[in-house]
Design a protein around this motif. Structure first.
Motif, PDB file in Angstrom:
ATOM      1  N   MET A 122       0.843  -1.206   0.000  1.00 15.10           N
ATOM      2  CA  MET A 122       0.000   0.000   0.000  1.00 15.10           C
ATOM      3  C   MET A 122       0.871   1.246   0.000  1.00 15.10           C
ATOM      4  SD  MET A 122      -3.044  -0.824   2.641  1.00 15.10           S
ATOM      5  CE  MET A 122      -4.515  -0.129   1.959  1.00 15.10           C
ATOM      6  N   THR A 125       2.527   1.554  -3.542  1.00 14.30           N
ATOM      7  CA  THR A 125       1.614   1.974  -4.602  1.00 14.30           C
ATOM      8  C   THR A 125       0.934   3.307  -4.260  1.00 14.30           C
ATOM      9  OG1 THR A 125      -0.117   0.620  -3.633  1.00 14.30           O
ATOM     10  CG2 THR A 125       1.130  -0.346  -5.436  1.00 14.30           C
ATOM     11  N   GLU A 126       1.510   4.034  -3.307  1.00 13.51           N
ATOM     12  CA  GLU A 126       1.047   5.381  -2.942  1.00 13.51           C
ATOM     13  C   GLU A 126      -0.361   5.416  -2.361  1.00 13.51           C
ATOM     14  OE1 GLU A 126       1.780   7.185  -6.837  1.00 13.51           O
ATOM     15  OE2 GLU A 126       3.368   8.381  -5.933  1.00 13.51           O
ATOM     16  N   GLN A 127      -0.894   4.239  -1.953  1.00  8.23           N
ATOM     17  CA  GLN A 127      -2.238   4.271  -1.382  1.00  8.23           C
ATOM     18  C   GLN A 127      -2.262   5.029  -0.055  1.00  8.23           C
ATOM     19  OE1 GLN A 127      -4.566   0.568  -1.507  1.00  8.23           O
ATOM     20  NE2 GLN A 127      -3.006  -0.281  -2.831  1.00  8.23           N
ATOM     21  N   SER A 129      -0.069   7.438   0.931  1.00  5.25           N
ATOM     22  CA  SER A 129       0.083   8.854   0.595  1.00  5.25           C
ATOM     23  C   SER A 129      -1.224   9.425   0.070  1.00  5.25           C
ATOM     24  CB  SER A 129       1.121   9.011  -0.516  1.00  5.25           C
ATOM     25  OG  SER A 129       2.349   9.345  -0.017  1.00  5.25           O
ATOM     26  N   GLY A 130      -1.871   8.646  -0.787  1.00 11.18           N
ATOM     27  CA  GLY A 130      -3.134   9.090  -1.370  1.00 11.18           C
ATOM     28  C   GLY A 130      -4.179   9.370  -0.309  1.00 11.18           C
ATOM     29  N   MET A 131      -4.241   8.526   0.703  1.00 12.60           N
ATOM     30  CA  MET A 131      -5.209   8.762   1.781  1.00 12.60           C
ATOM     31  C   MET A 131      -4.867  10.029   2.542  1.00 12.60           C
ATOM     32  SD  MET A 131      -5.746   5.025   3.323  1.00 12.60           S
ATOM     33  CE  MET A 131      -7.429   5.110   3.758  1.00 12.60           C
ATOM     34  N   GLU A 132      -3.565  10.196   2.822  1.00  6.77           N
ATOM     35  CA  GLU A 132      -3.174  11.408   3.534  1.00  6.77           C
ATOM     36  C   GLU A 132      -3.584  12.648   2.763  1.00  6.77           C
ATOM     37  OE1 GLU A 132       0.922  11.585   4.620  1.00  6.77           O
ATOM     38  OE2 GLU A 132       0.786   9.765   5.823  1.00  6.77           O
ATOM     39  N   MET A 133      -3.414  12.592   1.431  1.00  7.94           N
ATOM     40  CA  MET A 133      -3.772  13.756   0.638  1.00  7.94           C
ATOM     41  C   MET A 133      -5.282  13.968   0.558  1.00  7.94           C
ATOM     42  SD  MET A 133      -1.304  15.592  -0.149  1.00  7.94           S
ATOM     43  CE  MET A 133      -2.215  16.678  -1.212  1.00  7.94           C
ATOM     44  N   MET A 134      -6.055  12.887   0.851  1.00  7.99           N
ATOM     45  CA  MET A 134      -7.512  13.060   0.919  1.00  7.99           C
ATOM     46  C   MET A 134      -7.929  13.432   2.333  1.00  7.99           C
ATOM     47  SD  MET A 134      -9.281  10.122  -1.364  1.00  7.99           S
ATOM     48  CE  MET A 134      -8.346   8.769  -0.716  1.00  7.99           C
ATOM     49  N   ASP A 137      -6.636   9.836   7.657  1.00  9.77           N
ATOM     50  CA  ASP A 137      -5.451   9.374   8.359  1.00  9.77           C
ATOM     51  C   ASP A 137      -5.318   7.854   8.193  1.00  9.77           C
ATOM     52  OD1 ASP A 137      -3.402   8.838  10.001  1.00  9.77           O
ATOM     53  OD2 ASP A 137      -4.218   9.850  11.777  1.00  9.77           O
ATOM     54  N   PRO A 138      -4.261   7.389   7.486  1.00 10.79           N
ATOM     55  CA  PRO A 138      -4.143   5.942   7.278  1.00 10.79           C
ATOM     56  C   PRO A 138      -3.958   5.177   8.582  1.00 10.79           C
ATOM     57  CG  PRO A 138      -2.222   7.085   6.390  1.00 10.79           C
ATOM     58  CD  PRO A 138      -3.191   8.126   6.807  1.00 10.79           C
TER      59      PRO A 138
ATOM     60  N   GLN B  60       3.088  16.968   2.876  1.00 11.45           N
ATOM     61  CA  GLN B  60       3.460  15.618   3.319  1.00 11.45           C
ATOM     62  C   GLN B  60       4.908  15.550   3.751  1.00 11.45           C
ATOM     63  OE1 GLN B  60       2.085  12.946   0.077  1.00 11.45           O
ATOM     64  NE2 GLN B  60       0.706  12.234   1.663  1.00 11.45           N
ATOM     65  N   TYR B  84      -5.284  19.153   7.561  1.00 11.79           N
ATOM     66  CA  TYR B  84      -6.249  18.189   7.002  1.00 11.79           C
ATOM     67  C   TYR B  84      -7.453  18.917   6.404  1.00 11.79           C
ATOM     68  CZ  TYR B  84      -4.170  13.674   8.064  1.00 11.79           C
ATOM     69  OH  TYR B  84      -3.375  12.554   8.035  1.00 11.79           O
ATOM     70  N   ARG B  87      -6.341  20.176   3.114  1.00 17.93           N
ATOM     71  CA  ARG B  87      -6.174  19.117   2.118  1.00 17.93           C
ATOM     72  C   ARG B  87      -7.498  18.685   1.497  1.00 17.93           C
ATOM     73  NH1 ARG B  87      -2.018  15.010   4.995  1.00 17.93           N
ATOM     74  NH2 ARG B  87      -0.088  16.174   4.657  1.00 17.93           N
ATOM     75  N   PHE B  94      -2.399  10.889  -8.153  1.00 17.58           N
ATOM     76  CA  PHE B  94      -1.083  10.261  -8.113  1.00 17.58           C
ATOM     77  C   PHE B  94      -0.780   9.572  -9.428  1.00 17.58           C
ATOM     78  CE2 PHE B  94      -1.783  10.979  -3.718  1.00 17.58           C
ATOM     79  CZ  PHE B  94      -0.525  11.099  -3.174  1.00 17.58           C
ATOM     80  N   SER B  96       0.290   6.652  -9.988  1.00 18.98           N
ATOM     81  CA  SER B  96      -0.237   5.294 -10.098  1.00 18.98           C
ATOM     82  C   SER B  96      -1.747   5.252  -9.899  1.00 18.98           C
ATOM     83  CB  SER B  96       0.435   4.421  -9.049  1.00 18.98           C
ATOM     84  OG  SER B  96       0.186   4.977  -7.779  1.00 18.98           O
ATOM     85  N   ALA B  98      -3.263   5.358  -7.173  1.00 20.12           N
ATOM     86  CA  ALA B  98      -3.349   5.204  -5.725  1.00 20.12           C
ATOM     87  C   ALA B  98      -4.755   4.857  -5.249  1.00 20.12           C
ATOM     88  CB  ALA B  98      -2.848   6.456  -5.002  1.00 20.12           C
ATOM     89  N   LEU B 100      -7.561   2.500  -3.604  1.00 18.76           N
ATOM     90  CA  LEU B 100      -7.494   1.422  -2.622  1.00 18.76           C
ATOM     91  C   LEU B 100      -7.881   0.130  -3.325  1.00 18.76           C
ATOM     92  CD1 LEU B 100      -8.926   2.923   0.654  1.00 18.76           C
ATOM     93  CD2 LEU B 100      -6.634   2.979  -0.278  1.00 18.76           C
TER      94      LEU B 100
END
Ligand code: ADP
Ligand code: MG
Lengths: 260, 271
Positions: A122, A125-127, A129-134, A137-138, B60, B84, B87, B94, B96, B98, B100
């Protein structure tokens, strides 16, 4: 020579740094556990993949370990004409030691390695990071439910392991070697103490479950986000979990049963 | 090169930013600004730190020096909860995608709505379908991410990035690795979203043709510095050998074709 000390110093420093990161990570998870309550689905999904999917390997291993205990126990005990106490011996070995320890080792191999690989991928594959940017909080959404699931599953899996082991011992001892069925169970009932044996065994497995899940999640979260990095992190999870389980087992056993 | 902050026209303003990884200075005191409502491109060869720049804007990672102002907020001075909140108004696509991987397309797009709003299920359903329709994938809502092609995954990620109606979107290499048809689709989507939703867009890319075709303004990064900037027209006529080599894709030039090495003949006949 200086190079040796340099390397020693460097690896000592970096392991301390890692321990620090690990502790900080654990604190973040603990702070986030409350956020799992409004999202029970996340926990249930993890209980399934961490716990339920480990049922088979735990049951089969428990059965064989119990059968071996029945066999070995019978040969030793029959030398003293004490084969009637076989049930007690099998149950005590399982509940005190083998249940928590072997189940935890299997859990590290089955569920711990899977957790590390999952979190590591995860990350790669930046998943995460992607959550943080949304602004999600992962730690709350991904990590905390998994730690909780490991913490809840481990004692149940250890109990399952011990229970099936006792049946395996019965199969061999009573079924094959002719120990009296009644004394197998009654000796067990008389010899196993609820507080000393069962509660202590449960405490051990709770601690092991917590430690293994923490190690597995941290190794994944801290992995270098490449395929090689994730594969190394997975190996480290299994190795470090095994050391931690066995080391903790000695300490806990000494505290619980010894007079050290 | 001090750029004064003009928050009325600029959505992002970066001032005197420096950032290193290990011994390597990825950014060495750069300043740039991203105007509102426009498509701004940041270009440069692989490994110059384009993704790193987006992560700095999103808060980040922290810079060694300098500041990043997004919509009047100094990103790296914000408290975690305020960061947050900010953001939620910055979408990021991203490289890729990204997405889920353990939930389907619909749930991926619904995720930010479920996490950050108290909308009813039927409301969320409508919103998700609207966003998926915008990227042309309403029919793919039940697929899992591993069943999508690369271009489709990127479009789903785009739908997810606009789910909360952000004020800006950052695209990381949106054109790389796309077949010609999905390339055209993505170029058109970025353009449409920018004009229809009044977004501000930042595109990070090394695909020159596509980027030049939609960008309003271009910055070119090289070795931690801004090597050139201007409108696509200005860039094409820029008097810099390095920029020309990059824009024309020449194999040799100020950036040599050969990695530094000993003399060829001497190397061959050694030993
Ligand atoms: N997590 C990281 N740790 C160490 N170095 C990194 C990390 N991420 C990126 N880098 C390095 O930073 C440089 C810039 O990376 P990046 O921003 O991804 O470049 P680009 O997106 O322009 O291709 C690269 O040389 C890369 O190797
Ligand atoms: Mg990149």
């Amino acid at each position: 020579m200086t190079q040796f000390f340099q390397r020693l110093g460097h690896s000592t420093l970096s392991s301390f740094a890692k321990l620090g990161r690990g502790s900080f990570f654990l604190m973040q998870i603990l702070k986030a556990t409350l956020s799992v309550i409004p999202r029970p689905r996340l926990l249930i999904n993890q209980l399934y993949s961490v716990g339920v999917l480990s049922f088979l390997i735990i049951s089969i291993s428990g059965l064989f370990v119990g059968m071996v205990l029945g066999l070995q126990g019978f040969y030793i005990l029959s030398d003293f004409g004490a084969e009637e106490t076989l049930g007690m011996m099998v149950a005590a070995s399982l509940v005190r030691e083998l249940g928590p320890v072997v189940a935890a080792l299997l859990f590290a191999g089955r569920a711990g390695s899977a957790l590390t690989a999952e979190i590591g991928l995860m990350k790669a594959t930046e998943q995460l990071s992607g959550m943080e940017m949304m602004a999600i909080d992962p730690i709350k959404r991904i990590i905390a439910p998994r730690l909780l699931a490991g913490f809840i599953s481990m004692p149940l899996l250890a109990a399952l392991f011990s229970a099936i082991g006792v049946l395996g011992g019965h199969m061999v001892g009573v079924g094959l070697l002719g120990v009296d069925d009644g004394s197998y169970w009654s000796q067990m009932q008389a010899g196993i103490d609820f507080q000393d044996d069962i509660i202590n065994g449960i405490i051990k497995s709770i601690i092991f479950g917590f430690a293994v899940s923490w190690i597995a999640l941290f190794e994944g979260y801290d992995a270098i986000p490449t395929s090689e990095g994730v594969s190394r992190a997975t190996t480290r999870t299994v190795v470090n979990s095994a050391f931690t389980i066995l080391g903790l087992d000695f300490i806990l056993t000494a505290l619980m049963f010894g007079d050290i | 090169m001090d750029i004064s902050v003009n928050s009325a026209t600029d959505i992002v303003s970066i001032q005197n930013l420096s950032f290193s990884r290990g011994d390597r200075k990825i950014f060495n005191n750069i300043s740039l600004s991203i105007p509102r409502g426009k498509i701004t491109a940041i270009m440069g060869p692989s490994g110059t730190g384009k993704t790193t720049l987006l992560k700095l804007i999103g808060g980040q990672i922290h810079p060694d020096q300098g500041s990043v102002i997004v919509d009047n907020h100094n990103v790296h001075k914000l408290k975690r909860t305020d960061l947050y909140t900010l953001r939620k108004r910055m979408g990021m696509l991203f490289q890729s995608g990204a997405l889920l991987t353990d939930i389907n397309v619909f749930d991926n797009v619904a995720l930010p709505l479920r996490e950050h709003t108290r909308l009813s299920d039927s409301m969320i359903r409508s919103l998700v379908l609207i966003k998926l329709q915008a990227v042309g994938l309403r029919g793919a809502r039940d697929l899992m991410p591993n069943e999508l092609s690369g271009g489709m995954a990127r479009r789903v990620a785009l739908a997810r990035a606009i789910a909360l109606d952000p004020m800006m979107i950052m695209y990381d290499e949106p054109f790389t690795g796309q077949d010609p048809i999905s390339l055209g689709t993505i170029v058109e989507l970025i353009n449409d979203l920018n004009s229809a939703l009044g977004l501000s867009s930042i595109i990070v890319s090394h695909d020159i043709e596509e980027t030049v075709s939609i960008a309003d303004y271009i910055y070119i990064l090289s070795e931690g510095k801004i090597a050139g900037q201007g409108t696509p027209e200005q860039i094409k006529n820029l008097d810099s050998a390095w920029v020309q080599q990059f824009m024309n894709g020449d194999a040799d030039g100020p950036v040599p074709f050969h990695y530094p090495a000993d003399d060829y003949l001497k190397d061959l006949f050694e030993s």
